[in-house]
Write a protein that holds these residues in place. Sequence first.
Motif: not given
Length: 554
Positions: A76-78, A364-373, A435-442
């Motif tokens: 459910x959390x993806x 979210x540290x492991x698997x994040x997207x805009x909706x979850x944030x 989380x957003x920083x990690x997601x944006x920078x891959x």
Amino acid sequence: MSGSVVLLHLAGAVALMLYATRMVRTGVERAYGDLLRQKLRSTMRNPFMAVIVGTALAIALQSSTAVTLLVGSFAGAGIVSGMAGQLAVRGAEIGSALVVKILSFDLTLLVPICIAGGTAIFLATERRTWRQFGRILVGIGLLLLSLEMIGQASEPLRDSKLLPVIIDYFSGDPVTAYLLAALITWLFHSSIAGVLLVVQLAGRGLIPPELGIVLVLGVNLGSSIIAPLLTRGAEPEVRVVPIGNLLMRGLGSLVMLAAFLTFKPSPALIGATSTDQIINAHILFNVIVLVAGIPCSPLVYRASQALVALGTSAKPAESLAMVELSALNQADLGTPSLALANATRETVRVCETVEIMLKRIIELYESANTDKVTALAALDDRVDDKTAAIKLYLAKATIQQMTEDEALRCQELLGACVRLEQVGDIIVRNMLVHVQKKMQRGLEFTPEGWRELSTFHATVLANARLAFNVLISRDPDSARQLVVEKDRLRDFEKETSHSHFARLREGAERSVETSAIHLDTIRDLKQINSLLTSMVYPVLEEQGLLQKTRLKAS
């Protein structure tokens, strides 16, 4: 011995077995649950490893249902795919069957060893992990003892004149026997307990192996129904894995029942004794379902999604007024005791929301997207709104004359609200930014760094649950344990920092890239832990267990 007394002894033995199974599962979840969840996350992407980990986790938790619910929440959390989740559940069913095989051996000598050793460990230390390990040992001892009690309680049934009539009836009506076993397993909420009961009765010669195999197939049907019923109100994504398990295991048991009744194979083919035949049939069934499930997983997954979507579209929309119903009854403000009880209820709801936020942030540290944030940020808004309402409510309640205890409780709840609000802010304004920083920078953590973060987070989450319990129970022993855990966490933070800087010195590229995020996250989690621990200080102050300063006298 009368029949009613025999049934009473048998019911007591079965109740002890259910309690012991729950005791072992609770001990494992409290001591190692969060760590196991992190391990499961990291290995579930590989289908083969998903099966292996599901098997091991079911053996540890002694419950395939618990694994199904856990994997469903990950899906459910993806974090994992639905197909990988279904394979993990298939492995869990085999693990559950292997537990029955292990418990079928003569382990009577372990009863006093486990109970005495577990009790000694539990009473000898204040460390949570060791105390829960003691709980696990006691639970295993009681589980083995319950099996002995079932055997002894069923011994007088050998001479019963009514039992052969009942057995003959069910042998001639296997469908009813199959459905009855499914119902009993659903009531037990444990396939292990259901199969063990059948095995014990068969071992005493009370049930023929042919009927025992039919009952075991019914147990598998009943076990497959438990998780879908427990998740019927959950999000659609969470329900896909339990529904898939019902399709595979539930329908599989029906197919196997039809095949067994049609071809009537000899149970002697899979074992020498009736006990071995029943246990091996249970294991063989789950192995067949696993093997068949590998090529059928895509089809079952799509069918599960279709069934969940069908149920979701047919479900009436919930009323937002009911979802947001507040416990802050304005009519009770004239009675301080009632007003404080209402405020406590509402504070508990805030604790639940904060716990959800704390659980989801590491995901979210492991698997994040805009909706979850966005969804997590919305939870912080809810925390802010509710804590503001509680503080206003308590301010109005203080207009009335309060006793000294009521005034102290009012201050305690106000302090808890302030700290819960601060925890929510740390999660959203600090950790969500990481989380957003990690997601944006891959960016990706090193395996060692992620393991440290996961373990640190698991400890803070366990402490948060303990703090929320103390807010309600006001138990001084639990409050004292939480302060002890705070000191242990401080030592753990130092070890983590040393390990992290050692990796930096060695020039690990990913450590350099994620260094700031790693260190800032540890700092934020430590601050959250400190805030939550301070919620229990009033309980310790009441008991005179809290020092005014850590400084030594000069």
